[in-house]
Design a protein around this motif. Structure first.
Motif, PDB file in Angstrom:
ATOM      1  N   LEU A 119       0.841  -1.196   0.000  1.00  0.00           N
ATOM      2  CA  LEU A 119       0.000   0.000   0.000  1.00  0.00           C
ATOM      3  C   LEU A 119       0.879   1.250   0.000  1.00  0.00           C
ATOM      4  O   LEU A 119       1.821   1.354   0.782  1.00  0.00           O
ATOM      5  CB  LEU A 119      -0.907   0.010   1.219  1.00  0.00           C
ATOM      6  N   TYR A 120       0.574   2.191  -0.885  1.00  0.00           N
ATOM      7  CA  TYR A 120       1.331   3.447  -0.944  1.00  0.00           C
ATOM      8  C   TYR A 120       0.776   4.416   0.097  1.00  0.00           C
ATOM      9  O   TYR A 120      -0.404   4.760   0.080  1.00  0.00           O
ATOM     10  CB  TYR A 120       1.227   4.046  -2.341  1.00  0.00           C
ATOM     11  N   ASN A 147     -11.572   9.697  -2.193  1.00  0.00           N
ATOM     12  CA  ASN A 147     -11.646   8.367  -2.804  1.00  0.00           C
ATOM     13  C   ASN A 147     -10.517   7.464  -2.328  1.00  0.00           C
ATOM     14  O   ASN A 147     -10.733   6.283  -2.010  1.00  0.00           O
ATOM     15  CB  ASN A 147     -11.605   8.496  -4.325  1.00  0.00           C
ATOM     16  N   ALA A 148      -9.298   7.992  -2.285  1.00  0.00           N
ATOM     17  CA  ALA A 148      -8.157   7.166  -1.862  1.00  0.00           C
ATOM     18  C   ALA A 148      -8.317   6.718  -0.417  1.00  0.00           C
ATOM     19  O   ALA A 148      -8.097   5.539  -0.090  1.00  0.00           O
ATOM     20  CB  ALA A 148      -6.858   7.945  -2.046  1.00  0.00           C
ATOM     21  N   VAL A 185      -5.651  -2.911  -3.779  1.00  0.00           N
ATOM     22  CA  VAL A 185      -4.483  -2.145  -3.321  1.00  0.00           C
ATOM     23  C   VAL A 185      -3.935  -1.300  -4.471  1.00  0.00           C
ATOM     24  O   VAL A 185      -3.587  -0.123  -4.298  1.00  0.00           O
ATOM     25  CB  VAL A 185      -3.395  -3.089  -2.766  1.00  0.00           C
ATOM     26  N   GLU A 186      -3.883  -1.881  -5.674  1.00  0.00           N
ATOM     27  CA  GLU A 186      -3.400  -1.133  -6.835  1.00  0.00           C
ATOM     28  C   GLU A 186      -4.326   0.050  -7.149  1.00  0.00           C
ATOM     29  O   GLU A 186      -3.862   1.136  -7.503  1.00  0.00           O
ATOM     30  CB  GLU A 186      -3.307  -2.056  -8.049  1.00  0.00           C
ATOM     31  N   VAL A 187      -5.632  -0.160  -7.029  1.00  0.00           N
ATOM     32  CA  VAL A 187      -6.578   0.934  -7.264  1.00  0.00           C
ATOM     33  C   VAL A 187      -6.325   2.065  -6.271  1.00  0.00           C
ATOM     34  O   VAL A 187      -6.289   3.242  -6.634  1.00  0.00           O
ATOM     35  CB  VAL A 187      -8.030   0.426  -7.168  1.00  0.00           C
ATOM     36  N   HIS A 188      -6.145   1.705  -5.010  1.00  0.00           N
ATOM     37  CA  HIS A 188      -5.836   2.722  -4.001  1.00  0.00           C
ATOM     38  C   HIS A 188      -4.581   3.491  -4.376  1.00  0.00           C
ATOM     39  O   HIS A 188      -4.540   4.731  -4.326  1.00  0.00           O
ATOM     40  CB  HIS A 188      -5.640   2.070  -2.637  1.00  0.00           C
ATOM     41  N   ASN A 189      -3.527   2.769  -4.756  1.00  0.00           N
ATOM     42  CA  ASN A 189      -2.263   3.431  -5.076  1.00  0.00           C
ATOM     43  C   ASN A 189      -2.416   4.368  -6.268  1.00  0.00           C
ATOM     44  O   ASN A 189      -1.862   5.488  -6.272  1.00  0.00           O
ATOM     45  CB  ASN A 189      -1.187   2.385  -5.346  1.00  0.00           C
ATOM     46  N   ALA A 192      -2.628   9.915  -8.321  1.00  0.00           N
ATOM     47  CA  ALA A 192      -3.404  10.960  -9.004  1.00  0.00           C
ATOM     48  C   ALA A 192      -3.667  12.143  -8.079  1.00  0.00           C
ATOM     49  O   ALA A 192      -3.604  13.306  -8.503  1.00  0.00           O
ATOM     50  CB  ALA A 192      -4.716  10.379  -9.517  1.00  0.00           C
ATOM     51  N   PHE A 193      -3.966  11.861  -6.815  1.00  0.00           N
ATOM     52  CA  PHE A 193      -4.175  12.927  -5.829  1.00  0.00           C
ATOM     53  C   PHE A 193      -2.929  13.798  -5.690  1.00  0.00           C
ATOM     54  O   PHE A 193      -2.994  15.034  -5.731  1.00  0.00           O
ATOM     55  CB  PHE A 193      -4.568  12.318  -4.480  1.00  0.00           C
ATOM     56  N   GLU A 194      -1.788  13.169  -5.537  1.00  0.00           N
ATOM     57  CA  GLU A 194      -0.559  13.938  -5.337  1.00  0.00           C
ATOM     58  C   GLU A 194      -0.203  14.747  -6.576  1.00  0.00           C
ATOM     59  O   GLU A 194       0.240  15.899  -6.479  1.00  0.00           O
ATOM     60  CB  GLU A 194       0.575  12.990  -4.942  1.00  0.00           C
ATOM     61  N   ALA A 195      -0.370  14.157  -7.756  1.00  0.00           N
ATOM     62  CA  ALA A 195      -0.072  14.886  -8.986  1.00  0.00           C
ATOM     63  C   ALA A 195      -1.016  16.073  -9.155  1.00  0.00           C
ATOM     64  O   ALA A 195      -0.588  17.182  -9.528  1.00  0.00           O
ATOM     65  CB  ALA A 195      -0.179  13.953 -10.188  1.00  0.00           C
ATOM     66  N   ALA A 196      -2.319  15.881  -8.870  1.00  0.00           N
ATOM     67  CA  ALA A 196      -3.280  16.973  -9.009  1.00  0.00           C
ATOM     68  C   ALA A 196      -3.008  18.077  -8.005  1.00  0.00           C
ATOM     69  O   ALA A 196      -3.136  19.273  -8.319  1.00  0.00           O
ATOM     70  CB  ALA A 196      -4.700  16.428  -8.830  1.00  0.00           C
ATOM     71  N   ALA A 197      -2.620  17.712  -6.789  1.00  0.00           N
ATOM     72  CA  ALA A 197      -2.314  18.719  -5.777  1.00  0.00           C
ATOM     73  C   ALA A 197      -1.082  19.531  -6.167  1.00  0.00           C
ATOM     74  O   ALA A 197      -1.052  20.761  -6.012  1.00  0.00           O
ATOM     75  CB  ALA A 197      -2.099  18.046  -4.420  1.00  0.00           C
ATOM     76  N   ALA A 198      -0.055  18.859  -6.663  1.00  0.00           N
ATOM     77  CA  ALA A 198       1.161  19.567  -7.074  1.00  0.00           C
ATOM     78  C   ALA A 198       0.874  20.509  -8.236  1.00  0.00           C
ATOM     79  O   ALA A 198       1.364  21.648  -8.278  1.00  0.00           O
ATOM     80  CB  ALA A 198       2.245  18.563  -7.459  1.00  0.00           C
ATOM     81  N   GLU A 199       0.066  20.060  -9.195  1.00  0.00           N
ATOM     82  CA  GLU A 199      -0.261  20.898 -10.344  1.00  0.00           C
ATOM     83  C   GLU A 199      -1.042  22.132  -9.913  1.00  0.00           C
ATOM     84  O   GLU A 199      -0.780  23.246 -10.378  1.00  0.00           O
ATOM     85  CB  GLU A 199      -1.075  20.093 -11.356  1.00  0.00           C
ATOM     86  N   LEU A 200      -1.998  21.952  -9.007  1.00  0.00           N
ATOM     87  CA  LEU A 200      -2.783  23.096  -8.545  1.00  0.00           C
ATOM     88  C   LEU A 200      -1.929  24.073  -7.754  1.00  0.00           C
ATOM     89  O   LEU A 200      -2.054  25.293  -7.911  1.00  0.00           O
ATOM     90  CB  LEU A 200      -3.955  22.606  -7.690  1.00  0.00           C
ATOM     91  N   ALA A 201      -1.054  23.558  -6.908  1.00  0.00           N
ATOM     92  CA  ALA A 201      -0.177  24.447  -6.140  1.00  0.00           C
ATOM     93  C   ALA A 201       0.728  25.251  -7.050  1.00  0.00           C
ATOM     94  O   ALA A 201       1.030  26.419  -6.776  1.00  0.00           O
ATOM     95  CB  ALA A 201       0.656  23.630  -5.154  1.00  0.00           C
ATOM     96  N   ALA A 202       1.168  24.639  -8.162  1.00  0.00           N
ATOM     97  CA  ALA A 202       2.046  25.342  -9.097  1.00  0.00           C
ATOM     98  C   ALA A 202       1.283  26.388  -9.908  1.00  0.00           C
ATOM     99  O   ALA A 202       1.812  27.452 -10.215  1.00  0.00           O
ATOM    100  CB  ALA A 202       2.707  24.337 -10.036  1.00  0.00           C
TER     101      ALA A 202
END
Length: 484
Positions: free
Chosen positions: A166-167, A383-384, A427-431, A436-446
């Motif tokens: 699990l990530y 969702n995660a 588990v893969e779906v969760h990861n 996707a959550f982390e990438a979307a958060a980083a993009e929005l912050a930028a």
């Protein structure tokens, strides 16, 4: 409300989010709306190390993650802590993103303490084939680190071992003084103010460990009063779920009517003078409505009208998810995987991280909260964390009577997989949702460097990681299946 500093920095936001932290220094204080009583917010949170020390934990020795034993749910209560927790001097704590913040602001900021090698893996985030696209800025190679100390072997699942593969991100142990005080207050509220549970449920209430849960999820709360906002709402939501839907007399039959009337404790009825008293009296008629009414009253004293309306909207989403699951239960329908995931976007944890600004003592304005990119981040976080709940509660739910829907069960039914194969795919779906959550958060912050946006994103990430911490360590409720 005062203009925010950053929440305790969080490993699940890449360094792109940290670049904009220095903008917050130039912002002035905002006034609290006229007539709105506000909770004391304490000293402003600094940029750099967090407002109270966070002690880092070692990185995991394997994909199974770090070991952690159970934390007692009850015991002697220390002396009450002050309402406003003291703020240590700059550099006093192990902020999980302190080093990237210092690197981003190196031209203007004074040098901070030396980086902690134990944080390198947490700061870097995901690595390996296919993960480069998750970062909005190129990752730097980690500096040479001292040899990592040898860690003990992971304990068995019954002692709180994280799900292998699990990530997730480790978090510091929550402040024990705050945990004890929140636990004391929430039990007093549940027993004396709203009579949320009878004496025979006391062990279950203690086993829920809600104080530890909320302190882990909201380490930037300025005071214990702020923490109690989230804690009452969390308990109230679980009282509704238990009494109307699941463990303690819940049933899909007639659920819509019960939920509608309970929702009026959050979103008041505006009716005629003749019928208003009957509605008001109904709010005291059962534990779910008493809990919702009281928790919402405390919340609206601290929240702005916009924050309160946002929460009502998210609770309506939650109740719609409850109703979809109940309808499937009544008709004995097993939804397709895509249908189940759609339901789980509504029947999920979303109302909890969406109030992170209220609990933090500031406001993310409505226009920023409503940005489609922000809505995507919040949805992915909910969702995660909800799929994480499916995975940790899998064994518990299989032991309950009847068919209990969760992601592994639905995958097994529709994709012809064994229980173990379906669980590992979940588990893969969760990861994938976490990435996707982390990438979307980083993009929005930028793309939107408003310091309130950056702080809110960090707060949501903190909540995601604290939620996993609670599931992993709450061995009173959860144990892992024997798939490894």
């Amino acid at each position: 409300m005062p203009v925010p500093g950053p929440s305790p920095a969080q490993s699940s936001l890449p360094a792109a989010a940290a670049r904009f932290g220095a903008h917050g220094h130039a912002r002035g204080a905002e006034a609290v709306p006229a007539g709105k009583p506000a909770l004391p917010t304490g000293p402003a949170l600094p940029f750099g190390p967090a407002a109270r020390p966070l002690h880092p934990v070692p990185p995991p020795a394997s994909s199974a993650g770090p070991a952690s034993g159970p934390v007692p749910a009850s015991g002697p209560v220390p002396a009450p802590v002050p309402e406003a927790m003291p703020v240590p001097a700059e550099g006093a704590g192990g902020d999980l993103l302190a080093e990237p913040l210092r690197m981003a602001a190196a031209a203007t900021a004074a040098p901070g303490p030396a980086p902690n090698p134990a944080l390198e893996r947490i700061i870097r985030g995901p690595s390996g084939v296919g993960t480069a696209g998750l970062f909005f800025t190129p990752r730097q190679a980690p500096p040479a680190a001292l040899p990592a100390p040898e860690l003990p072997a992971p304990p068995p699942a019954a002692e709180g071992r994280p799900i292998p593969g699990l990530y997730y991100h480790p978090v510091p142990e929550p402040d024990p003084a705050r945990v004890a005080e929140v636990s004391r207050r929430i039990k007093r509220w549940a027993v004396d103010e709203v009579e949320a549970y009878p004496p025979e449920w006391e062990d279950q209430f203690d086993g829920f460990s809600v104080g530890r849960y909320m302190v882990a999820c909201h380490p930037d709360a300025p005071t214990v009063d702020h923490l109690m906002i989230a804690t009452r709402l969390m308990v109230a939501e679980n009282v509704v779920d238990d009494c109307y839907c699941e463990d303690h007399g819940g049933s899909p039959v007639g659920l819509g009517g019960r939920l509608l009337l309970a929702h009026t404790a959050l979103d008041p009825v505006h009716t005629t003078a003749e019928y208003h008293p009957a509605w008001a009296q109904s709010l005291l008629s059962d534990a779910p409505r008493r809990s919702y009414r009281s928790a919402m009253e405390y919340f609206t004293r601290a929240a702005t009208p916009s924050q309160a309306d946002r929460y009502r909207h998210d609770m309506a989403r939650l109740h719609m998810g409850y109703l979809a699951e109940a309808a499937w239960a009544e008709t004995k329908y097993v939804p397709e995987v895509s249908e189940y995931l759609a339901m789980r976007q509504f029947n999920n944890f979303r109302p909890c991280p969406t109030i992170t600004d209220t609990v933090g003592g500031y406001e993310l304005p409505a226009d920023l909260h409503a940005l489609p990119a922000m809505q995507r981040v919040i949805a992915l976080a909910g969702n995660a964390t909800t799929i994480s709940n499916d995975l940790y509660s899998y064994t518990k739910e299989l032991e309950s009577p009847g068919l209990h829907l969760n992601l592994p069960v639905v995958i097994a039914a529709w994709e012809g997989l064994s229980d173990k194969e379906a669980y590992l795919k979940a588990v893969e779906v969760h990861n994938d949702l976490m990435y996707a959550f982390e990438a979307a958060a980083a993009e929005l912050a930028a793309s939107c460097p408003d310091p309130r946006v950056v702080r809110f994103l960090r707060g949501v990430a903190v909540w995601v990681d604290g939620n996993h911490y609670w599931h992993r360590t709450n061995t009173y409720r959860y144990s892992l299946p024997d798939f490894w």
